[in-house]
Scaffold this motif. Structure first.
Motif, PDB file in Angstrom:
ATOM      1  N   LYS A 122      55.036  -7.491  -3.731  1.00 21.64           N
ATOM      2  CA  LYS A 122      54.810  -6.629  -4.867  1.00 21.64           C
ATOM      3  C   LYS A 122      53.474  -6.978  -5.573  1.00 21.64           C
ATOM      4  O   LYS A 122      53.660  -8.191  -5.942  1.00 21.64           O
ATOM      5  N   TYR A 128      47.955  -0.759  -8.744  1.00 20.55           N
ATOM      6  CA  TYR A 128      49.146  -2.026  -9.030  1.00 20.55           C
ATOM      7  C   TYR A 128      50.282  -1.252  -9.320  1.00 20.55           C
ATOM      8  O   TYR A 128      50.510  -0.322  -9.919  1.00 20.55           O
ATOM      9  N   GLN A 129      51.434  -2.111  -8.849  1.00 11.95           N
ATOM     10  CA  GLN A 129      52.840  -1.662  -9.246  1.00 11.95           C
ATOM     11  C   GLN A 129      53.365  -2.254 -10.547  1.00 11.95           C
ATOM     12  O   GLN A 129      54.223  -1.740 -11.319  1.00 11.95           O
ATOM     13  N   LEU A 171      54.329   1.562 -14.346  1.00 12.22           N
ATOM     14  CA  LEU A 171      54.190   0.366 -14.070  1.00 12.22           C
ATOM     15  C   LEU A 171      55.318  -0.526 -14.633  1.00 12.22           C
ATOM     16  O   LEU A 171      56.318  -0.043 -15.353  1.00 12.22           O
TER      17      LEU A 171
END
Length: 270
Positions: free
Chosen positions: A5, A49-50, A76
């Motif tokens: 991740k 991005y996570q 996020l």
């Protein structure tokens, strides 16, 4: 990147430093980026991005509800907060732990899984062997603080501290039970092989900082350039079965969004 991740650190969106009041008040000496964290979070999400990591000072600037809304609006996760300290001086350790606890409280309220600690002061007259024992004992206290808040604590070896290269990393992790957050650029700059060190300390690694680094002139770089063998590092993470959060970072870059996008493009290809 398989099951990894991907997060990005918000430290690139301004100059890096600390709270000036910390010169006279240890409990206020938090890290911070002197930039707009709202813009940083928006850019990090736009780059794909996570998750995001924030310095403790920047995290504590925001009320919980405001930060939660900001993260939710951009899809996020707050993955970690980063704090630090001298961690070898008995008199100020309670002040440092109180500050770390405040950051931990805020991170826990926002359901972050990790807290990262850097530090281990270099004395003006040289490092003493007992400094490693004091640092290790302090890191065990940090782990207790984190676990009481449902967080996983990690030690981040860092240039300019008493734990930089492979021998020092090996020494400190023989003395403490805290997890290891390898920063690939700092480990390489200190003469280590990050891929080998990841394999050696595999059982201690549940969170990773990925960063590029060039030797001449000294600079941190996006992952697609520089002198760190990031492909080998990713292979090492796969070999040890790592499947957690990887946080890419870039301490300084003229266009932070461009740097985040460049690093994401590399990660997708990897």
């Amino acid at each position: 990147m398989g099951n990894f991740k991907l997060a990005y650190h918000a430290n690139c969106w301004g100059d890096l430093g600390g709270n000036a009041v910390g010169v006279t008040s240890i409990t206020q000496l938090s890290y911070r980026t002197f930039g707009d964290m709202r813009r940083a979070i928006a850019d990090i999400a736009a780059a794909g991005y996570q998750g995001v990591e924030l310095f403790d000072g920047n995290l504590l600037d925001f009320p919980v509800a405001e930060m939660r809304s900001l993260l939710d609006d951009h899809g996020l996760t707050l993955v970690a907060t980063y704090s630090g300290g001298n961690l070898i001086f008995d008199d100020i350790l309670p002040e440092e732990l109180a500050r770390i606890a405040r950051a931990g409280d805020r991170a826990a309220e926002l359901k972050a899984p990790h807290i990262v600690i850097g530090g281990g002061a270099k004395r003006f007259d040289g490092t003493r062997e007992t400094d490693y024992q004091k640092l290790a004992a302090a890191l065990d206290r940090v782990k207790e603080v984190a676990e009481a808040r449902g967080l996983r604590a990690h030690y981040h070896p860092h240039l300019s501290t008493i734990v930089e290269g492979p021998a020092e990393v090996r020494k400190i992790f023989a003395l403490t039970s805290i997890d290891f957050c390898p920063d690939t650029a700092h480990l390489a700059a200190a003469g280590g092989d990050p891929a080998e060190m990841i394999r050696e300390h595999a059982s201690r690694i549940s969170y990773v900082h990925l960063k590029g680094f060039q030797k001449e002139p000294f600079a941190f770089t996006p992952l697609d350039r520089g002198d760190v063998g990031t492909d080998a590092i990713i292979s090492a993470l796969r070999d040890i079965g790592f499947n957690g959060w990887v946080c890419a970072e870039l301490d300084s870059w003229p266009d932070p969004l461009e740097g985040a996008k460049t690093t994401m493009e590399y990660l997708k290809s990897a």
